[in-house]
Every structure is written in C-alpha cells, then in structure tokens.
Write an enzyme that holds these catalytic residues in place. Structure first.
Site, PDB file in Angstrom:
ATOM      1  N   ASP A 248      35.790  47.741  48.163  1.00 22.10           N
ATOM      2  CA  ASP A 248      35.009  46.722  47.372  1.00 22.10           C
ATOM      3  C   ASP A 248      35.686  45.531  48.226  1.00 22.10           C
ATOM      4  O   ASP A 248      36.549  45.517  48.892  1.00 22.10           O
ATOM      5  CB  ASP A 248      35.779  46.815  46.080  1.00 22.10           C
ATOM      6  N   LYS A 270      29.958  44.625  45.501  1.00 23.22           N
ATOM      7  CA  LYS A 270      28.726  44.216  45.334  1.00 23.22           C
ATOM      8  C   LYS A 270      28.784  42.677  45.172  1.00 23.22           C
ATOM      9  O   LYS A 270      29.811  42.396  44.703  1.00 23.22           O
ATOM     10  CB  LYS A 270      28.514  45.099  43.899  1.00 23.22           C
ATOM     11  N   GLY A 301      39.481  47.749  43.881  1.00 23.35           N
ATOM     12  CA  GLY A 301      40.512  46.851  43.375  1.00 23.35           C
ATOM     13  C   GLY A 301      41.005  47.445  42.003  1.00 23.35           C
ATOM     14  O   GLY A 301      40.282  47.899  41.181  1.00 23.35           O
ATOM     15  N   MET A 383      36.489  39.415  34.465  1.00 23.25           N
ATOM     16  CA  MET A 383      35.282  38.819  34.786  1.00 23.25           C
ATOM     17  C   MET A 383      34.820  38.017  33.654  1.00 23.25           C
ATOM     18  O   MET A 383      33.593  37.788  33.487  1.00 23.25           O
ATOM     19  CB  MET A 383      34.358  39.949  35.068  1.00 23.25           C
TER      20      MET A 383
HETATM   21  N1  SAH Z   1      39.050  47.671  38.508  1.00 19.14           N
HETATM   22  C1  SAH Z   1      39.632  46.256  38.306  1.00 19.14           C
HETATM   23  C2  SAH Z   1      38.522  45.684  37.801  1.00 19.14           C
HETATM   24  C3  SAH Z   1      37.508  45.204  38.098  1.00 19.14           C
HETATM   25  S1  SAH Z   1      36.480  44.101  37.610  1.00 19.14           S
HETATM   26  C4  SAH Z   1      41.261  46.173  37.865  1.00 19.14           C
HETATM   27  O1  SAH Z   1      41.581  47.494  37.423  1.00 19.14           O
HETATM   28  O2  SAH Z   1      41.703  45.478  37.963  1.00 19.14           O
HETATM   29  C5  SAH Z   1      36.846  42.462  38.539  1.00 19.14           C
HETATM   30  C6  SAH Z   1      37.713  41.699  37.802  1.00 19.14           C
HETATM   31  O3  SAH Z   1      39.119  41.893  37.608  1.00 19.14           O
HETATM   32  C7  SAH Z   1      37.945  40.237  38.278  1.00 19.14           C
HETATM   33  O4  SAH Z   1      36.476  39.311  37.689  1.00 19.14           O
HETATM   34  C8  SAH Z   1      38.832  39.690  37.463  1.00 19.14           C
HETATM   35  O5  SAH Z   1      38.735  39.232  36.359  1.00 19.14           O
HETATM   36  C9  SAH Z   1      40.031  40.816  37.631  1.00 19.14           C
HETATM   37  N2  SAH Z   1      40.878  40.843  38.958  1.00 19.14           N
HETATM   38  C10 SAH Z   1      40.753  41.770  39.741  1.00 19.14           C
HETATM   39  N3  SAH Z   1      41.713  41.133  40.659  1.00 19.14           N
HETATM   40  C11 SAH Z   1      42.387  40.127  40.060  1.00 19.14           C
HETATM   41  C12 SAH Z   1      43.286  39.218  40.839  1.00 19.14           C
HETATM   42  N4  SAH Z   1      44.001  39.655  41.937  1.00 19.14           N
HETATM   43  N5  SAH Z   1      43.767  38.248  40.259  1.00 19.14           N
HETATM   44  C13 SAH Z   1      42.981  37.903  38.902  1.00 19.14           C
HETATM   45  N6  SAH Z   1      42.073  38.715  38.264  1.00 19.14           N
HETATM   46  C14 SAH Z   1      41.735  39.880  39.202  1.00 19.14           C
END
Ligand code: SAH
Length: 473
Positions: A248, A270, A301, A383
């Site tokens: 990602d 995406k 992520g 998000m």
């Molecule tokens: N699977 C991921 C979430 C994906 S959705 C997880 O478990 O963390 C993507 C959202 O995750 C972003 O819009 C934000 O709200 C959050 N996010 C992911 N990494 C982040 C970071 N380093 N700092 C703050 N928010 C984060």
C-alpha cells in the site's frame, strides 16, 4: 581462524565447574541442560545451584580446588574470582589434556564458549574468537530475531524424514534438490503453521511423484503504522523471504527497505498520486505472481484485518486455491494511542474501545450513532478527516457531550507525527486551523486529554488550552 568450532556430545560425560558464584551457576546450569554430569568445586554455592545438587547429575565438592577434582573430566570451566585458582585449574587441565575455559580469560583458556542461538535441534554458535564478546551478543540478537521458533520444528521434521529421503533418493544431487524444495516450499510452510501431519503427507507424495513445481504463496502482512520498530518478527521474515512485495501507499519507505534486496516492489496504493490501482487489480496481481511460483508479500498499513480489506483478498486467494498466511500488524488506533500518550482504556475514564471508520457517506449512513455516542467509551475513528463535520454533529445529536476531549494523531509513530487535542465541539475548527492531513486518526473520549500529560514521542501536542486537563488528569 584461530579457534576451531566444534559441537561436543556431553551426555553423561563429566564436566567440572570450579566456582560457586553467579557466573558458575549460569555455566553449570546450561551445561547440565546438555545432559552432562556436573561436578561443582567451591567452598560455597549460590542458593540456586545448591538447590540443584543431587549427588548424581550434579555433585558438589565443598572445598578449594585440588588437581584431582578434574580427573576424568571432558571439559573444565574455571569461574572463580581468584586468578591464582583459575591459573591452577588451567594448568591441571592442560597437564591432563582436558579442554579448559577460564571465564573472561582468553590467555588461560584452551577453549572458548560461543554465544548460542538454540532452536534445537538447530543450534547456532557465534564467536568473535574472544575479541569482542559484546559483538557476538549483538549478532546473536540479530539471528534470534531472524529465526522463528518454527525453524527448530523444521529441523526436527527433516530429521524424522532423513532416512526415508536418503533411501528414496540415493544420489546426492537429487537429494540436495529435494531438500531445497522441502525447505522452501509448501512442506516448510505447513510445518510453520503447526500442521506437521499435512507436511508429512506432502513430503510423502513428493517422494513418490517428485516435488511438484513449487507453488507460490501469499503472506498477508500488517506493516504497522510507520515506525519499522513496530513490525513483528514474522513480518520481517516474510519481507526477507519475498520475491514480490505488493504494498500500500501508506507503508513507509523505511519498512520497504527491509524487504529482500532482490524482491520486486510494486505499489498498489489505492487513491495514490495519479495512478489508481483497483481492488480487483490487486487481486489479479496476487494470483498472477503466486501462480508463477513466487513468494508474494501483500503488505498493508497497520493490521490487514482492520479496515484493510484483507478478508476480501483472502477470499479471492481461496477461490484460486492459493496458499496463504496472515501476519497481524499494529493497527493505527493502538499505535497512535501509544505514541500520543492516550491510554485507550483507563479505570477512571473509559471501560471500552470502539474502532470505527467514517470514510464515506455510505459508511456514515450505516453507522450506529447511538452506540458510538455512548459515554465512558473511547472511540477511534479511521479515515475520518473528510467527514469530520457529520461525525461531530451526529455524536453530539445522539448525546455525546460537546466538551468531550478529542485528539487527532497525524502520521502516528513517524518522525513527523503531530498530535492535536481539543474538544468534540471544536473538532472541525481545530482540524482546519492546523491543516490536518492524511493519514490521521481521531480519538474521542475523556482519555484523549491525557495526551497533554502523557505525550512522550515527537512534538508536544498542539491545542489543549480548551481542555480542563485537571478535571480528567
Ligand atoms: N489497516 C490499517 C487501516 C487502514 S485505513 C490499520 O490497521 O491501521 C487507513 C486509515 O488508517 C487512515 O485514514 C488513518 O485514519 C489510519 N492510519 C493509518 N496509519 C496511520 C498513521 N501512521 N497515523 C495516523 N493514522 C493512520
């Protein structure tokens, strides 16, 4: 190479440890684990050592060292704090041709003990030949991290098949190729997944029909929120064994650097700059590379099963009969909370946590607002930046106090992390004033105010003046 490495069979052999302090204790107990008979020579012993003395496996001669103490020994360890005694032990051992190690004394030692990584039956011994024991420990730590527990199981599995493989494949070259397949392919994956019986069936079939062309597989890996230190050991190993990494956009560059150098890195973020890769295309790429026999890491992520569509990706793999593993990651809510100093639960302020997403109109319409608005519960919103105003209005309309503390964490766990604290009522204004950017996570709940006191990483929280911090602290 000054010292020759060698593994000694000490079962039922006599090892003499001279000394009864904590160093002697460590050495003696380690040696006892290898099945050696231990003779301790020292006027007194530590309590832990004394408790182990049974007169047979571990005996104690409660006197100062005399030469006769080491008669019949295979190995002698001197661990006293008297150099004179250590010297006497070394001399007596050398006279008798017995290998002697004097702890921390290269000059008096005829053998040195390595640092050990024990994944029995696999054992790795590391030595700097006495030049820098601390370096040997560092190397040991790295190897410990690189080899998971299952490697020991894999070694035991190979051992259990060794004679059958040798009988079926008498020619050395063929046998080597077979082991190559065994260690890299489906059988090894099954051993890792604690499915030894299935692994056995695969090996049995391969011995009859020859190993199938190694089928590719996919590891769905959570990369955490950004800080490479938050990767799991399994994630690291998957990256280091990958042929292809489909990642990602959110995955940080530092983490991608940990992938095997030869691995092909493909960004499938995406909504990234310009080129958008659809979810369907990601599905196709995974299948296509796996079918070519490659080890695919699908790197996402945070955690792959938290707002990550990991479930859909696995369903697609199942439809195509492709083997997979899943490695969880630290999800953004947990990482952001930790790095911002926001305990998600707290005996005084919050008894439960809810992870929610508010990334589009549909997800907002389907939201259980009443549940979300409950007091004494921490809410982590993923998000949520674009739909912040609706979120704020609905929470308040369903009864959440407008004065409820909130914290935004932008780029959580990364060097550029920012934390902004305020109240639910001011959420939109705050986000605009500080030009909040993605990725950012919103935490709603009394605990959010604790960031003002408990922050420790990166820049101090912005905002916070509106909060009556004392009332929650
Ligand atoms: N699977 C991921 C979430 C994906 S959705 C997880 O478990 O963390 C993507 C959202 O995750 C972003 O819009 C934000 O709200 C959050 N996010 C992911 N990494 C982040 C970071 N380093 N700092 C703050 N928010 C984060």
């Amino acid at each position: 190479m000054r010292y020759f490495p060698l593994f000694l069979d000490l079962r039922d052999r006599l090892v003499v440890v001279v000394g009864g302090g904590s160093v002697a204790e460590r050495k003696a107990l380690l040696l006892a684990d290898s099945g050696a008979r231990i003779r301790l020579v020292a006027p007194t012993l530590t309590a832990a050592l004394a408790a182990r003395v049974d007169g047979t496996r571990i005996e104690h001669r409660a006197h100062d060292f005399i030469d006769a103490d080491i008669d019949g020994a295979r190995l002698v360890i001197a661990a006293t704090d008297s150099r004179a005694t250590n010297r006497a032990v070394a001399r007596a051992a050398n006279e008798r041709g017995i290998v002697v190690n004097v702890v921390d004394d290269l000059e008096l030692s005829s053998g040195i003990l390595p640092a050990i990584v024990d994944r029995s039956p696999l054992v790795i011994a590391i030595s700097t030949q006495g030049t820098a024991p601390a370096l040997a420990r560092l190397v040991r730590e790295r190897i410990e991290a690189a080899l998971d527990e299952s490697i020991g199981r894999l070694a035991a599995f190979c051992e259990s098949w060794r004679s059958r493989i040798k009988a079926a494949l008498p020619e050395l070259g063929a046998r080597r190729r077979f082991y190559d397949w065994l260690l890299h392919g489906a059988a090894a994956a099954l051993v890792r997944e604690s499915r030894a019986a299935d692994a056995g069936r695969v090996v049995a079939a391969a011995l009859v029909k020859g190993p199938a062309a190694t089928a590719g597989s996919v590891v769905l890996v959570g990369a955490g929120p950004g800080d490479p230190g938050l990767l799991t050991l399994h994630a690291l190993r998957a990256l280091q064994g990958a042929d292809v990494v489909l990642h990602d956009r959110l995955v940080s560059a530092e983490i991608l650097k940990l992938a095997r150098r030869e691995a092909e890195l493909i960004e499938v973020g995406k909504g990234g700059r310009g080129h958008r890769v659809t979810q369907e295309h990601i599905h196709e790429l995974m299948v296509e590379h796996a079918l070519r026999g490659r080890r695919v890491v699908r790197l996402k992520g945070g955690d792959p099963f938290v707002f990550g569509r990991g479930g859909e990706e696995l369903e697609h793999l199942v439809r195509h009969g492709i083997a997979f593993e899943v490695v969880p990651g630290v999800t953004a809510a947990l990482a952001c909370a930790a790095y911002a100093g926001v305990p998600l639960t707290h005996r005084e302020h919050s008894g439960s946590i809810r992870f929610a997403t508010a990334h589009c109109r549909e997800s907002l319409e389907a939201t259980d607002w009443r549940g979300l608005a409950r007091g004494r519960e921490t809410l982590a919103v993923y998000m949520g930046v674009a739909t912040l105003d609706t979120l704020r209005q609905e929470l308040i309309r369903h009864g959440r106090d407008p004065a409820t503390p909130i914290a935004f964490i932008e780029n959580g766990s990364r060097p550029e992390q920012r934390v902004i604290v305020g109240t639910l009522a001011d959420a939109v204004t705050l986000a605009a004033r500080h030009r909040l950017a993605s990725p950012a996570l919103l935490i709603v709940g009394e605990v959010a105010a604790l960031a003002v006191q408990l922050h420790w990483y990166g820049a101090a929280p912005l905002g916070g003046r509106e909060l009556d911090v004392r009332s929650v602290a």
